[in-house]
Design a protein around this motif. Sequence first.
Motif, PDB file in Angstrom:
ATOM      1  N   SER A   1       0.859  -1.193   0.000  1.00  0.00           N
ATOM      2  CA  SER A   1       0.000   0.000   0.000  1.00  0.00           C
ATOM      3  C   SER A   1       0.888   1.233   0.000  1.00  0.00           C
ATOM      4  O   SER A   1       2.099   1.141   0.157  1.00  0.00           O
ATOM      5  CB  SER A   1      -0.839   0.049   1.282  1.00  0.00           C
ATOM      6  N   ALA A   2       0.241   2.386  -0.088  1.00  0.00           N
ATOM      7  CA  ALA A   2       0.934   3.659   0.128  1.00  0.00           C
ATOM      8  C   ALA A   2       1.209   3.806   1.619  1.00  0.00           C
ATOM      9  O   ALA A   2       0.553   3.180   2.452  1.00  0.00           O
ATOM     10  CB  ALA A   2       0.051   4.796  -0.354  1.00  0.00           C
TER      11      ALA A   2
ATOM     12  N   THR B   1      -2.517   8.414   0.931  1.00  0.00           N
ATOM     13  CA  THR B   1      -3.645   8.452  -0.007  1.00  0.00           C
ATOM     14  C   THR B   1      -4.632   9.555   0.378  1.00  0.00           C
ATOM     15  O   THR B   1      -5.114  10.299  -0.485  1.00  0.00           O
ATOM     16  CB  THR B   1      -4.332   7.074  -0.072  1.00  0.00           C
TER      17      THR B   1
ATOM     18  N   GLU C   1       1.485   4.516  -3.932  1.00  0.00           N
ATOM     19  CA  GLU C   1       1.998   3.146  -4.016  1.00  0.00           C
ATOM     20  C   GLU C   1       3.304   3.092  -4.816  1.00  0.00           C
ATOM     21  O   GLU C   1       4.116   2.184  -4.629  1.00  0.00           O
ATOM     22  CB  GLU C   1       0.939   2.230  -4.644  1.00  0.00           C
TER      23      GLU C   1
ATOM     24  N   PHE D   1      -3.647  -1.352  -5.463  1.00  0.00           N
ATOM     25  CA  PHE D   1      -4.486  -0.192  -5.740  1.00  0.00           C
ATOM     26  C   PHE D   1      -4.416   0.291  -7.195  1.00  0.00           C
ATOM     27  O   PHE D   1      -5.363   0.861  -7.692  1.00  0.00           O
ATOM     28  CB  PHE D   1      -4.039   0.937  -4.784  1.00  0.00           C
TER      29      PHE D   1
ATOM     30  N   ARG E   1     -10.832   2.589  -2.044  1.00  0.00           N
ATOM     31  CA  ARG E   1     -10.099   2.595  -0.784  1.00  0.00           C
ATOM     32  C   ARG E   1      -9.935   1.168  -0.246  1.00  0.00           C
ATOM     33  O   ARG E   1     -10.866   0.370  -0.309  1.00  0.00           O
ATOM     34  CB  ARG E   1     -10.799   3.480   0.270  1.00  0.00           C
ATOM     35  N   GLY E   2      -8.759   0.892   0.240  1.00  0.00           N
ATOM     36  CA  GLY E   2      -8.486  -0.456   0.738  1.00  0.00           C
ATOM     37  C   GLY E   2      -8.231  -1.467  -0.371  1.00  0.00           C
ATOM     38  O   GLY E   2      -8.120  -2.665  -0.121  1.00  0.00           O
TER      39      GLY E   2
ATOM     40  N   SER F   1      -5.762  -2.372  -2.108  1.00  0.00           N
ATOM     41  CA  SER F   1      -4.525  -3.156  -2.198  1.00  0.00           C
ATOM     42  C   SER F   1      -4.723  -4.612  -1.795  1.00  0.00           C
ATOM     43  O   SER F   1      -4.039  -5.502  -2.303  1.00  0.00           O
ATOM     44  CB  SER F   1      -3.437  -2.548  -1.301  1.00  0.00           C
ATOM     45  N   ASP F   2      -5.651  -4.842  -0.890  1.00  0.00           N
ATOM     46  CA  ASP F   2      -5.963  -6.230  -0.520  1.00  0.00           C
ATOM     47  C   ASP F   2      -6.407  -6.999  -1.754  1.00  0.00           C
ATOM     48  O   ASP F   2      -5.991  -8.134  -1.996  1.00  0.00           O
ATOM     49  CB  ASP F   2      -7.112  -6.272   0.503  1.00  0.00           C
TER      50      ASP F   2
HETATM   51  N1  ASP Z   1      -3.638   3.310  -0.583  1.00  0.00           N
HETATM   52  C1  ASP Z   1      -5.008   2.948  -0.812  1.00  0.00           C
HETATM   53  C2  ASP Z   1      -5.882   3.418   0.333  1.00  0.00           C
HETATM   54  O1  ASP Z   1      -5.389   4.033   1.254  1.00  0.00           O
HETATM   55  C3  ASP Z   1      -5.168   1.486  -1.053  1.00  0.00           C
HETATM   56  C4  ASP Z   1      -4.839   0.618   0.124  1.00  0.00           C
HETATM   57  O2  ASP Z   1      -4.060   0.999   0.997  1.00  0.00           O
HETATM   58  O3  ASP Z   1      -5.338  -0.506   0.196  1.00  0.00           O
HETATM   59  O4  ASP Z   1      -7.046   3.218   0.323  1.00  0.00           O
END
Ligand code: ASP
Length: 406
Positions: free
Chosen positions: A41-42, A47, A74, A136, A150-151, A153-154
């Motif tokens: 992730s970042a 982000t 990222e 991401f 958002r999220g 990267s999972d």
């Molecule tokens: N950097 C993106 C976020 O903050 C993706 C992630 O972290 O999963 O939502």
Amino acid sequence: MARIVQKFGGTSVGDPDRIRNVATKVKREVDRGNQVAVVVSAMAGTTDQLIGYTRALSDRPDPCEYDVVVSTGEQVTIGLLAIALQSIGVPARSWTGWQLPVRTDGVHAKARIEGVGTEAILADMAQGRVAVVPGFQGVTDDGRVTTLGRGGSDTSAVALAAALNADRCDIYTDVDGVYTADPRIVSKARKLERITYEEMLESASLGAKVLQTRAVEMGMKHHVRIQVLSSFEDVPGTLVVDEDEIVEQEIVSGITYSRDEAKITLLKVPDQPGVAAAIFGPLADGNINVDMIVQNVSEDGATTDLTFTVSRGDMARAIEVLEASGRTLGFERIASDPNVVKVSVIGVGMRSHAGVAKLMFQTLSEKGINIQVISTSEIKVSVLIAEDYTELALRALHTAYGLDAD
Ligand code: ASP
Ligand code: MG
């Protein structure tokens, strides 16, 4: 030798020291003789900051350019982690989402992955090099940069694990696994060794905060074994797997709750065809999600009461919408209550066991807790109760279903 995808979230790569810590976790897998690809992730907060920059310049930034900006967090971490790995003697290189490519549809800011190019990563693996890949990020067929929401990267990590046919996808995060209940409320909550994809999807408050829902859906579809574990403590995590990989299935695996609920009741609604459509149609048009619904059979055949729940933030708007259509709907009055909580017991075992709901109702009744609304699915029973009883209900149910740690 196993093939493993490791994913590290924003807190895990939050500063150079933490990135060094991540590098040692990658090295450990490499030293075991495994083939490793890493998704990052970042850095935590990045982000949000990038989104803030776009908003400072426009209320409604061009979605294509928005993705160009927010995807950069990222890119910083893939480069930094590759440097950290090289400096401890692990051959590594970074790849951006468009270099691989991670192909997505064109729905900017919440794109869906359509395919992952694995050629470069497989070549790296064959040469004993670690590929470091951004979560991401994606790219459309016509070459525009996208992000996955958002999220996301999972989801990148699970998609990569599926494409590489990896033995495991390890998601390193700031919690050390999935618990039978929120440990901040239920002190006797236990960490689960294993949980099924379905339970993970049902348990929004247990599951979705830990893993992006879409990542779990993708894991389920492609049978990717996902492990959730801590970046900071060296302890076993929770494995998210197919049902048949769980040998001794508990009937109930967890108790969850959601405070983001509000109850709305329409009193004396005419009991005739078309009324439910007339009520829920405008709510749907207003993008208001309705969750639990109860309607009684009317005694006099003329009118009935109808109760449903929406998320707390939508309550005022839902009432506005209903009042606007009130005259045509012909109900007498609207009552509402934002001080409610939804408590659920979840477990795939309830498919084959009777009495799960009965134990829930009995336990709540023994504590003098009134149940306002009930809803069920194949693997979940949910009740709506007054918010003041959240802690009492969670602890009592946790004990009743035999989930307490010794
Ligand atoms: N950097 C993106 C976020 O903050 C993706 C992630 O972290 O999963 O939502
Ligand atoms: Mg996350």
